[in-house]
Design a protein around this motif. Structure first.
Motif, PDB file in Angstrom:
ATOM      1  N   LEU A 187     -38.702  50.252 -18.622  1.00 31.54           N
ATOM      2  CA  LEU A 187     -37.119  50.696 -18.309  1.00 31.54           C
ATOM      3  C   LEU A 187     -36.133  49.169 -17.991  1.00 31.54           C
ATOM      4  O   LEU A 187     -35.122  49.228 -18.528  1.00 31.54           O
ATOM      5  CB  LEU A 187     -37.435  51.456 -16.940  1.00 31.54           C
ATOM      6  N   VAL A 188     -36.689  48.493 -17.286  1.00 37.57           N
ATOM      7  CA  VAL A 188     -35.612  47.362 -16.954  1.00 37.57           C
ATOM      8  C   VAL A 188     -35.560  46.349 -18.291  1.00 37.57           C
ATOM      9  O   VAL A 188     -34.266  46.313 -18.317  1.00 37.57           O
ATOM     10  CB  VAL A 188     -36.251  46.268 -15.905  1.00 37.57           C
ATOM     11  N   ASN A 189     -36.585  46.339 -19.011  1.00 43.32           N
ATOM     12  CA  ASN A 189     -36.153  45.469 -20.097  1.00 43.32           C
ATOM     13  C   ASN A 189     -35.206  46.178 -21.301  1.00 43.32           C
ATOM     14  O   ASN A 189     -34.669  45.611 -22.000  1.00 43.32           O
ATOM     15  CB  ASN A 189     -37.505  45.048 -20.970  1.00 43.32           C
ATOM     16  N   THR A 190     -35.116  47.432 -21.234  1.00 43.47           N
ATOM     17  CA  THR A 190     -34.568  48.315 -22.234  1.00 43.47           C
ATOM     18  C   THR A 190     -33.097  48.466 -21.602  1.00 43.47           C
ATOM     19  O   THR A 190     -32.037  48.216 -22.114  1.00 43.47           O
ATOM     20  CB  THR A 190     -35.013  49.772 -22.352  1.00 43.47           C
ATOM     21  N   VAL A 191     -32.829  48.772 -20.292  1.00 47.10           N
ATOM     22  CA  VAL A 191     -31.572  49.145 -19.640  1.00 47.10           C
ATOM     23  C   VAL A 191     -30.780  47.901 -19.402  1.00 47.10           C
ATOM     24  O   VAL A 191     -29.684  47.779 -19.673  1.00 47.10           O
ATOM     25  CB  VAL A 191     -31.791  49.853 -18.551  1.00 47.10           C
ATOM     26  N   PHE A 192     -31.373  46.883 -18.933  1.00 44.69           N
ATOM     27  CA  PHE A 192     -30.795  45.654 -18.691  1.00 44.69           C
ATOM     28  C   PHE A 192     -31.108  44.523 -19.975  1.00 44.69           C
ATOM     29  O   PHE A 192     -31.127  43.323 -19.774  1.00 44.69           O
ATOM     30  CB  PHE A 192     -31.261  45.066 -17.451  1.00 44.69           C
ATOM     31  N   GLY A 193     -31.586  44.890 -21.094  1.00 44.69           N
ATOM     32  CA  GLY A 193     -32.093  44.284 -22.110  1.00 44.69           C
ATOM     33  C   GLY A 193     -30.873  43.032 -22.670  1.00 44.69           C
ATOM     34  O   GLY A 193     -29.796  43.460 -22.802  1.00 44.69           O
ATOM     35  N   ALA A 194     -31.265  41.716 -22.823  1.00 46.73           N
ATOM     36  CA  ALA A 194     -30.352  41.007 -23.413  1.00 46.73           C
ATOM     37  C   ALA A 194     -29.903  41.618 -24.758  1.00 46.73           C
ATOM     38  O   ALA A 194     -28.655  41.078 -25.049  1.00 46.73           O
ATOM     39  CB  ALA A 194     -30.876  39.404 -23.602  1.00 46.73           C
TER      40      ALA A 194
ATOM     41  N   ALA B 297     -37.027  48.365 -28.343  1.00 47.79           N
ATOM     42  CA  ALA B 297     -38.435  47.743 -29.025  1.00 47.79           C
ATOM     43  C   ALA B 297     -38.917  46.689 -28.161  1.00 47.79           C
ATOM     44  O   ALA B 297     -40.129  46.479 -27.847  1.00 47.79           O
ATOM     45  CB  ALA B 297     -37.825  47.303 -30.509  1.00 47.79           C
ATOM     46  N   THR B 298     -38.324  45.659 -27.567  1.00 47.84           N
ATOM     47  CA  THR B 298     -38.799  44.545 -26.960  1.00 47.84           C
ATOM     48  C   THR B 298     -39.340  45.262 -25.492  1.00 47.84           C
ATOM     49  O   THR B 298     -40.619  44.960 -24.992  1.00 47.84           O
ATOM     50  CB  THR B 298     -37.664  43.655 -26.424  1.00 47.84           C
ATOM     51  N   GLY B 299     -38.582  46.101 -25.005  1.00 50.78           N
ATOM     52  CA  GLY B 299     -38.999  46.775 -23.713  1.00 50.78           C
ATOM     53  C   GLY B 299     -40.472  47.530 -23.865  1.00 50.78           C
ATOM     54  O   GLY B 299     -41.466  47.306 -22.904  1.00 50.78           O
ATOM     55  N   LEU B 300     -40.693  48.219 -24.948  1.00 55.34           N
ATOM     56  CA  LEU B 300     -42.012  48.887 -25.267  1.00 55.34           C
ATOM     57  C   LEU B 300     -43.164  47.666 -25.507  1.00 55.34           C
ATOM     58  O   LEU B 300     -43.875  47.982 -24.949  1.00 55.34           O
ATOM     59  CB  LEU B 300     -41.655  49.549 -26.573  1.00 55.34           C
TER      60      LEU B 300
ATOM     61  N   ASP C  84     -42.620  35.728 -13.201  1.00 52.33           N
ATOM     62  CA  ASP C  84     -42.108  37.154 -13.636  1.00 52.33           C
ATOM     63  C   ASP C  84     -41.349  37.124 -14.791  1.00 52.33           C
ATOM     64  O   ASP C  84     -41.322  37.975 -15.789  1.00 52.33           O
ATOM     65  CB  ASP C  84     -41.665  37.953 -12.406  1.00 52.33           C
ATOM     66  N   ALA C  85     -40.343  36.385 -14.850  1.00 49.00           N
ATOM     67  CA  ALA C  85     -39.381  36.400 -16.041  1.00 49.00           C
ATOM     68  C   ALA C  85     -40.059  36.144 -17.371  1.00 49.00           C
ATOM     69  O   ALA C  85     -39.663  36.966 -18.170  1.00 49.00           O
ATOM     70  CB  ALA C  85     -38.399  35.086 -15.898  1.00 49.00           C
ATOM     71  N   VAL C  86     -41.061  35.325 -17.342  1.00 57.03           N
ATOM     72  CA  VAL C  86     -41.688  34.838 -18.609  1.00 57.03           C
ATOM     73  C   VAL C  86     -42.633  36.134 -19.028  1.00 57.03           C
ATOM     74  O   VAL C  86     -42.728  36.664 -20.113  1.00 57.03           O
ATOM     75  CB  VAL C  86     -42.579  33.661 -18.627  1.00 57.03           C
ATOM     76  N   ILE C  87     -43.345  36.835 -17.907  1.00 59.11           N
ATOM     77  CA  ILE C  87     -44.329  37.746 -18.405  1.00 59.11           C
ATOM     78  C   ILE C  87     -43.845  39.122 -18.241  1.00 59.11           C
ATOM     79  O   ILE C  87     -44.041  39.838 -19.216  1.00 59.11           O
ATOM     80  CB  ILE C  87     -45.622  37.717 -17.428  1.00 59.11           C
ATOM     81  N   TYR C  88     -42.786  39.377 -17.284  1.00 60.64           N
ATOM     82  CA  TYR C  88     -42.447  40.958 -17.283  1.00 60.64           C
ATOM     83  C   TYR C  88     -41.120  41.143 -17.632  1.00 60.64           C
ATOM     84  O   TYR C  88     -40.746  42.343 -18.266  1.00 60.64           O
ATOM     85  CB  TYR C  88     -42.542  41.409 -15.681  1.00 60.64           C
ATOM     86  N   TYR C  89     -40.333  40.192 -17.806  1.00 65.12           N
ATOM     87  CA  TYR C  89     -38.683  40.490 -17.859  1.00 65.12           C
ATOM     88  C   TYR C  89     -38.516  39.691 -18.843  1.00 65.12           C
ATOM     89  O   TYR C  89     -37.298  39.156 -19.075  1.00 65.12           O
ATOM     90  CB  TYR C  89     -37.829  40.042 -16.694  1.00 65.12           C
ATOM     91  N   GLN C  90     -39.007  39.354 -20.185  1.00 68.25           N
ATOM     92  CA  GLN C  90     -38.681  38.364 -21.315  1.00 68.25           C
ATOM     93  C   GLN C  90     -37.554  39.029 -21.868  1.00 68.25           C
ATOM     94  O   GLN C  90     -36.725  38.404 -22.483  1.00 68.25           O
ATOM     95  CB  GLN C  90     -40.192  38.252 -22.119  1.00 68.25           C
ATOM     96  N   GLY C  91     -37.472  40.286 -22.045  1.00 68.59           N
ATOM     97  CA  GLY C  91     -36.232  40.746 -22.618  1.00 68.59           C
ATOM     98  C   GLY C  91     -34.968  41.015 -21.897  1.00 68.59           C
ATOM     99  O   GLY C  91     -34.025  41.358 -22.374  1.00 68.59           O
ATOM    100  N   VAL C  92     -35.127  40.638 -20.583  1.00 67.43           N
ATOM    101  CA  VAL C  92     -34.031  41.016 -19.815  1.00 67.43           C
ATOM    102  C   VAL C  92     -33.009  40.075 -19.844  1.00 67.43           C
ATOM    103  O   VAL C  92     -32.889  39.136 -20.176  1.00 67.43           O
ATOM    104  CB  VAL C  92     -34.324  41.026 -18.275  1.00 67.43           C
ATOM    105  N   ALA C  93     -31.444  40.506 -19.645  1.00 68.05           N
ATOM    106  CA  ALA C  93     -30.300  39.914 -19.867  1.00 68.05           C
ATOM    107  C   ALA C  93     -30.484  38.667 -18.849  1.00 68.05           C
ATOM    108  O   ALA C  93     -30.592  38.950 -17.718  1.00 68.05           O
ATOM    109  CB  ALA C  93     -28.994  40.752 -19.989  1.00 68.05           C
TER     110      ALA C  93
END
Lengths: 254, 451, 193
Positions: free
Chosen positions: A82-89, A113-116, C143-152
């Motif tokens: 969820l977080v990686n999809t919604v807040f994805g870069a 895709a990244t989130g999954l 956490d950023a590297v392992i869980y939040y790698q795609g986060v803005a």
């Protein structure tokens, strides 16, 4: 009330159970590095499957028991998706295909895709975690840390004694909460309750340390070994299979 | 003073006489984990084995044999010698064959014998025991003392600190009596000490075996008069409960308590007594059967109302402390009128607020902690008292004070359920007693017969 | 064995670990290990993650790394307590496995580095705040590297903000409240704190 897990004989006699905890830990950390190095689904799936196979096959962890420990991570994995999809870069990429848009929300396909993949990563990490925990006894971990990783005895066995205190601490907590209720204070929680629990923990530590010293724990002479840890065939097997799985994962990557 | 090899020295003294400090000094533990200093000289030939009071606070390893080996590893024994010695030590304490068991699955009595085995394994020249049977049920205590008797017969030197000496008396070659100031008062054979200091021991509140009491002319206890025909307070029928599915701890228990009535529940640890007590005061919800406390199911009552109707005293006083001073702890949850009773009550419990109020509850002796945990309960004056080991750690004087308070409450129409190993209390309370075993409660009988 | 004369009460001068210091540190770790296992469940259930104010709960994972050093004042206490906490949460509830040990190591070493920089002489609020911040920083990297790698990046910045707020502001308050309570209860007698 917390009961320390008791691994059954089949789990302990399995190749995973007989291998040194440090071997399993090393393989686990190598896999973790592999998982972190990529957001490609294929190596992630390879290590996810390998982890489940290691637990249920090499570790003889009964499927039901594995599932009970592993399935709660579906929630955690869902959160990560969820977080990686919604807040994805990737959502900021104007060229990316949008799959959902509304108000400030813009969800793109690459972000999903990244989130999954990251969700799968969580499940893979959890699989490795269950494989490790369900084939490793605390005593074996302490023995290996002392004899193979050369950690100081006093810290390893001090930690083991503290681990043994966990059921007692959980019983303390249950009783303290009951005591609150009998005093007319309701079923809730309070800072005083948690503090009282820590006080009991520290007092227990004090008595335990005294009992340990009374048995010569701080005698200052080198300790001997009642349970010598040897390198076994299973260590080579786990290390080889672990490396092989990692190699397959790397090859599977684009 | 000296303790000769093969001798058994029993150390007696009132609470605060430094018995435990004496043990720590013998074990060479003063000034290390425990702050404090040691004056004078102390020589102990060879290693010392120590057993403390709390069985659960002496377990280090996960499995029984590893735990026995722990002390041997610390002393650098070769592996082959350990492999030979561990089963031997287990056999010496009656735990042969249990080597691979988890230490946490043993009963309290077994755990204490395991601690004894761990202390014995390195073949100490001296064995020191600090109230080793205080936390055990009568069967566990007897089994433990039997082991000590065998060790004594085999020539082990023993220093035994005990509070209640009914069982340990016959082991003693000599007795050391410490005064309340920590100074030695007397030292000699049991007969000589009783002859010289018997009266002083009784005045200091120290318990002596019943036959010694009789010889010294202490009047036997007068049992309380049982009450009949009070209004019903508590009625439980067909009670069953299990913490885990299909593993009932309490099975099909019926019991009723009326105003002014007293019921003692006796039986070994693990027979379900404490669980039954928790069911009676609504801390647990029965899986089957019903409890009616003044007409209502106690587990459904709001906490405030429940506390007014029934009180529960937990077995371990420390596990119910929620405040950091004695005064705050005693007054926790009490209202105006109840709080006003506190000073007088604390006086009667030998814990005057002026002297004890600002102290930490955890810094009190076990007996003081027990009385403190009773204070809040007694000040609130609920209709039903369910008390788990109310007399733990009490000397003669505080025991008498406690008994007087309980009798006064009973006369005022309170119902009392006492869960206890204290046979003296069962007799002194009078009324009925029922034995619990395997989760079932036998039909109550007259207390005199049970005690 | 013979013992003569007086021995000093509290801490041995060179900061040598007595058995009591070891077991106290380990029991603090074990208690919080169980607490963390519970926290993991709550946290996952709340769907909390990057950028959420629920991250203020993060101090629950970092507390042993500062509480144990404040209580026993020994070199390595933060790292040891955090590793015990991680191991206990792994062994008791089978959670996270090697990853938990890794994050425990990072959280512990972060706090440890700060206490070491002050030569284990200062355990006051500013140093504890700094230790908390360092611990949170390494936890964030993990956490950023392992869980939040795609986060803005802006969400990651927000994540770091909440974590630092939790560790450097709330955690010292909680730590000293606990220490005060423990001292009142007499549970710190014979310990350096």
């Amino acid at each position: 009330m917390i009961v320390l897990p008791e691994l059954d004989v089949r789990q302990l006699a399995s190749p995973m159970g007989r291998a040194s905890p440090l071997t399993k830990l090393a393989v686990g950390l190598a896999w973790l590095a592999g998982l972190v190095a990529t957001t490609d689904p294929r190596p992630t799936v390879v290590l996810l499957v390998a982890g489940v196979a290691a637990a249920t096959g090499l570790g003889r962890v009964p499927v039901g028991r594995f599932a009970r420990a592993w399935l709660p991570f579906v929630v955690a994995a869902g959160g990560v998706v969820l977080v990686n999809t919604v807040f994805g870069a990737a959502n900021a990429d104007a060229a990316a295909r949008v799959i959902l848009e509304g108000g400030p929300l813009r969800v793109t396909e690459p972000a999903l895709a990244t989130g999954l993949v990251l969700g799968l990563r969580i499940l893979a990490i959890a699989g490795v975690g269950v494989a490790f925990a369900q084939t490793t006894e605390a005593t074996a971990l302490a023995d290996a840390l002392v004899q193979q990783a050369r950690l100081p005895d006093r810290f390893a066995y001090g930690a083991l004694a503290a681990y043994q205190a966990v059921p007692r601490l959980s019983l303390d907590l249950v009783t303290l909460r009951e005591a609150r209720r009998t005093r007319g204070l309701g079923r809730g929680w309070s800072a005083g309750l948690l503090l009282a629990l820590l006080v009991l923990a520290l007092r227990h530590a004090e008595r335990l340390a005294l009992a340990m010293d009374a048995r010569g724990f701080d005698a200052g002479i080198p300790r001997s070994r009642f349970r010598p840890v040897r390198r076994r065939r299973e260590d080579a097997l786990i290390a080889a299979l672990g490396a092989a799985a990692l190699a397959v994962a790397i090859l599977a990557a684009r | 003073m000296e303790v000769a090899p093969g001798e058994c020295l029993l150390v007696l003294g009132p609470s605060g006489s430094g018995k435990s400090t004496f043990v720590l000094a013998l074990a060479g533990l003063l000034g290390r984990d425990v702050p404090g200093g040691l004056e004078g000289a102390l020589r102990v030939e060879g290693p010392v084995g120590v057993v403390f009071q709390d069985p659960g606070a002496q377990l280090v390893m996960e499995r029984v044999d590893d735990d026995v080996a722990f002390g041997l590893e610390n002393r650098g024994w070769p592996r082959a010698a350990m492999a030979a010695r561990v089963p031997e030590a287990l056999a010496e304490v009656g735990l042969a064959g249990l080597g691979r068991q988890r230490t946490t699955t043993l009963s309290g009595g077994q755990q204490q014998r395991l601690a004894l085995g761990g202390a014995l394994a390195p073949r100490p020249r001296l064995l020191v025991l600090d109230e080793p049977t205080a936390n055990l049920d009568p069967d566990g205590a007897r089994a433990f003392v039997d082991r000590l008797a065998a060790l004594r017969a085999a020539g082990t030197t023993i220093v035994l600190v005990e509070h209640r000496v009914e069982l340990a008396w016959r082991l003693a070659d000599r007795i050391l009596v410490l005064g309340s100031d920590g100074q030695p008062v007397d030292l000699g054979t049991p007969d000589a000490v009783v002859r010289r200091s018997g009266r002083a021991l009784i005045e200091a509140g120290i318990w002596l075996p019943a036959d010694v009491d009789a010889a010294l002319g202490v009047p036997p206890p007068v049992p309380g008069s049982p009450v009949v025909g009070g209004a019903p307070l508590l009625d439980a029928r067909g009670l069953a409960f299990g913490y885990r599915h299909r593993d009932p701890v309490v099975r099909g228990v019926d019991l009723a308590v009326a105003a002014g009535e007293r019921l003692a529940i006796v039986g070994p640890n693990g027979s379900g007594k404490s669980t039954l007590g928790r069911l009676l005061v609504g801390l647990l919800r029965p899986d089957a059967g019903t409890v009616r406390l003044l007409g209502d199911a106690p587990h459904r009552l709001p906490a405030g109302e429940l506390a007014r109707r029934a009180a529960y005293l937990f077995q371990d006083p420390e596990q119910q402390f929620l405040a950091t001073t004695v005064e705050a702890e005693a007054g926790l949850g009490l209202r105006g009128g109840e709080l006003a009773r506190l000073p007088e009550l604390m006086e009667a419990l030998a814990l005057p607020l002026g002297r004890f109020g600002a102290r930490s509850p955890y810094a009190l002796s076990g007996g003081e902690q027990r009385r403190l945990s009773l204070a809040g309960i007694l000040a609130r004056r609920p209709r039903l008292l369910v008390l788990d080991e109310p007399t733990f750690g009490q000397d003669r004087a505080t025991y008498r004070g406690l008994l007087a308070i309980l009798r006064e409450r009973l006369d005022a129409g309170v119902g009392l359920v006492a869960i206890t190993h204290d046979e003296r209390l069962v007799g002194d309370l009078g009324g009925r007693a029922a034995t619990m075993a395997g989760g079932r409660l036998a039909e109550p009988v007259a207390a005199e017969a049970a005690a | 064995m013979s013992a003569h004369a007086a021995a000093p009460g509290v801490a041995s001068p060179a900061g040598r670990w007595r058995t009591r210091d070891i077991v106290v540190t380990a029991v603090i770790g074990a208690a919080f290990g169980v607490f963390m296992a519970g926290l993991n469940a709550v946290y996952a259930g709340l769907g909390a993650g990057a950028g959420s104010p629920w991250l203020l709960l993060y101090l629950g994972w970092l507390l042993p790394a500062v509480l144990a050093p404040v209580v026993v004042r020994r070199a390595g206490a933060g790292l040891f307590a955090e590793l015990v906490a991680a191991s206990v949460s792994v062994l008791v509830v089978s959670q996270w496995g090697p990853d938990a040990l890794l994050s425990g190591f990072l959280q512990g070493i972060g706090a440890e580095a700060v206490f070491a920089a002050f030569r284990y002489r200062r355990f006051d609020a500013p140093v504890v705040a700094l230790a908390g911040a360092a611990s949170a920083l390494l936890a964030f990297v993990h956490d950023a590297v392992i869980y939040y790698q795609g986060v803005a990046p802006e969400i990651l910045a927000l994540t770091l903000f909440w974590m630092i707020l939790s560790a450097a502001v709330l955690m010292p308050l909680v730590t000293f409240a606990i220490v005060r309570g423990l001292r009142e209860a007499g549970a710190l007698r014979g310990l350096p704190a």
